[in-house]
Write a protein that holds these residues in place. Structure first.
Motif, PDB file in Angstrom:
ATOM      1  N   ASN A 153       0.830  -1.213   0.000  1.00  0.00           N
ATOM      2  CA  ASN A 153       0.000   0.000   0.000  1.00  0.00           C
ATOM      3  C   ASN A 153       0.862   1.260   0.000  1.00  0.00           C
ATOM      4  O   ASN A 153       0.588   2.212  -0.743  1.00  0.00           O
ATOM      5  CB  ASN A 153      -0.919   0.024   1.223  1.00  0.00           C
ATOM      6  CG  ASN A 153      -2.009  -1.033   1.153  1.00  0.00           C
ATOM      7  OD1 ASN A 153      -2.253  -1.618   0.100  1.00  0.00           O
ATOM      8  ND2 ASN A 153      -2.675  -1.281   2.274  1.00  0.00           N
ATOM      9  N   LEU A 154       1.902   1.263   0.836  1.00  0.00           N
ATOM     10  CA  LEU A 154       2.792   2.433   0.905  1.00  0.00           C
ATOM     11  C   LEU A 154       3.484   2.660  -0.433  1.00  0.00           C
ATOM     12  O   LEU A 154       3.611   3.798  -0.883  1.00  0.00           O
ATOM     13  CB  LEU A 154       3.858   2.214   1.985  1.00  0.00           C
ATOM     14  CG  LEU A 154       3.562   2.705   3.389  1.00  0.00           C
ATOM     15  CD1 LEU A 154       4.702   2.313   4.322  1.00  0.00           C
ATOM     16  CD2 LEU A 154       3.356   4.226   3.441  1.00  0.00           C
ATOM     17  N   ALA A 155       3.924   1.582  -1.065  1.00  0.00           N
ATOM     18  CA  ALA A 155       4.641   1.709  -2.336  1.00  0.00           C
ATOM     19  C   ALA A 155       3.741   2.243  -3.442  1.00  0.00           C
ATOM     20  O   ALA A 155       4.209   2.901  -4.372  1.00  0.00           O
ATOM     21  CB  ALA A 155       5.222   0.353  -2.737  1.00  0.00           C
ATOM     22  N   GLN A 156       2.437   1.971  -3.321  1.00  0.00           N
ATOM     23  CA  GLN A 156       1.503   2.367  -4.381  1.00  0.00           C
ATOM     24  C   GLN A 156       0.762   3.672  -4.079  1.00  0.00           C
ATOM     25  O   GLN A 156       0.072   4.197  -4.948  1.00  0.00           O
ATOM     26  CB  GLN A 156       0.511   1.218  -4.626  1.00  0.00           C
ATOM     27  CG  GLN A 156       1.203  -0.013  -5.214  1.00  0.00           C
ATOM     28  CD  GLN A 156       0.295  -1.208  -5.388  1.00  0.00           C
ATOM     29  OE1 GLN A 156      -0.690  -1.362  -4.666  1.00  0.00           O
ATOM     30  NE2 GLN A 156       0.618  -2.081  -6.338  1.00  0.00           N
ATOM     31  N   ALA A 157       0.922   4.197  -2.855  1.00  0.00           N
ATOM     32  CA  ALA A 157       0.206   5.430  -2.488  1.00  0.00           C
ATOM     33  C   ALA A 157       0.853   6.630  -3.170  1.00  0.00           C
ATOM     34  O   ALA A 157       2.070   6.825  -3.082  1.00  0.00           O
ATOM     35  CB  ALA A 157       0.232   5.608  -0.976  1.00  0.00           C
ATOM     36  N   GLU A 158       0.030   7.423  -3.838  1.00  0.00           N
ATOM     37  CA  GLU A 158       0.606   8.549  -4.581  1.00  0.00           C
ATOM     38  C   GLU A 158       0.900   9.747  -3.703  1.00  0.00           C
ATOM     39  O   GLU A 158       1.807  10.516  -3.991  1.00  0.00           O
ATOM     40  CB  GLU A 158      -0.316   8.908  -5.761  1.00  0.00           C
ATOM     41  CG  GLU A 158      -0.223   7.845  -6.842  1.00  0.00           C
ATOM     42  CD  GLU A 158      -1.135   8.099  -8.026  1.00  0.00           C
ATOM     43  OE1 GLU A 158      -1.614   9.242  -8.155  1.00  0.00           O
ATOM     44  OE2 GLU A 158      -1.344   7.154  -8.803  1.00  0.00           O
TER      45      GLU A 158
END
Length: 310
Positions: free
Chosen positions: A200-205
């Motif tokens: 989730n962190l890696a994909q959060a803009e």
């Protein structure tokens, strides 16, 4: 900014069947070693604020990028990242420098390695300083099995083990975004999202909270992980159950003098029974989150030096 320019140049050292990238300060203080062990997903660079102060205080400061990180070796075999190998690297590093023992300081995963050093190689450890991660007593069943029952399949420790390669690929594809979103402070409390936290962190803009790193500092981490990928470092997690077995017959009591430094706002809970397992422990809490020595650099350094002087 000056921290980056002033950060020492590394030496590549062959120990324990691998090559470690090692940074030093205070080499003139030969005979008084202190070894600083970074966590995940960090680098030796995480200790940039503490290294000059420790050198000025009379220590020979030795800071490896541990296996899986930076220019250090990244073995293919997952089992090459178990606690026997990780502590073995540090023992071999002491041998390389000609030291019987040293003060060991660890943050996060580095703290786990340092606690294990005191169990597996107690004669090589004089004192211990742990940041963020208190001593973890052995659970009734292997750690990942235990966490899976307790936290479910999306817990990132469990996910790293049960779905090998999945998170690695997402983090590798979103390295800069992941690290930018991770190295934050004052993140507003919110119920956990569905899914796996690190993915989730890696994909959060949009990042939450406030950054703890300047752009140039963040760039050091991004460049390091863009060069290596995340698999080597995540393989540390994939040995949790193996480590549980390795430590089965080892004395669970840490008898060395120890300092435990907590961040008051860290997601890692404080230990309720630390003194039962670490009878010679002193505890300090700082008003920060997880990235203690980078978030409150001066306060961390002061706590370490005050305890070592005492």
């Amino acid at each position: 900014m000056s921290n980056i320019a002033d950060f020492p140049k590394p030496t590549l050292v062959s120990v324990n069947g691998v090559v470690l990238e090692v940074f030093e300060a205070g080499q003139r203080n030969k005979g008084n070693p202190i070894v600083l062990c970074h966590g995940w997903p960090e680098q030796a660079f995480s200790w940039r604020h503490q290294m000059p102060a420790l050198a000025a205080a009379g220590f020979h400061v030795i800071v490896p990028n541990q296996r899986g990180y930076g220019q250090s070796s990244r073995p293919e075999q997952v089992t090459d990242y178990d606690i026997s190998h990780l502590t073995g690297d540090l023992v071999a590093l002491l041998d390389h420098f000609g030291y019987d023992d040293a003060v060991f300081v660890g943050h996060d995963w580095g703290a786990n390695v340092v606690w294990s050093m005191a169990q597996l190689h107690p004669d090589r450890v004089s004192r211990i300083i742990s940041l963020a991660l208190p001593y973890q007593a052995r659970t009734p069943k292997p750690w990942i099995e235990f966490m899976e029952e307790f936290f479910g399949p999306d817990n990132y420790f469990v996910h790293f083990n049960r779905q090998p390669g999945v998170a690695d690929a997402v983090l590798d594809q979103n390295t800069a975004q992941f690290l930018r979103n991770l190295y934050r402070k004052a993140v507003p409390p919110a119920p956990p999202e569905a899914g796996m936290m690190m993915i989730n962190l890696a994909q959060a803009e949009a990042p939450l909270g406030e950054p703890i790193l300047g752009e140039a500092e963040l760039a050091v981490y991004v460049a390091a992980f863009e060069a290596t990928g995340f698999t080597g470092s995540i393989n540390w997690y994939r040995n949790m159950d193996r480590n549980w077995h390795i430590l089965a017959d080892v004395d669970p009591i840490i008898r060395k003098p120890a300092l435990m430094i907590y961040g008051e706002h860290d997601m890692i809970p404080k230990s309720e029974n630390l003194a039962d397992f670490v009878p010679n422990v002193e505890v300090v809490s700082l008003d920060c989150g997880h990235w203690i020595q980078q978030e409150m650099a001066a306060e961390t350094t002061h706590a370490i030096l005050a305890w070592l002087a005492g």
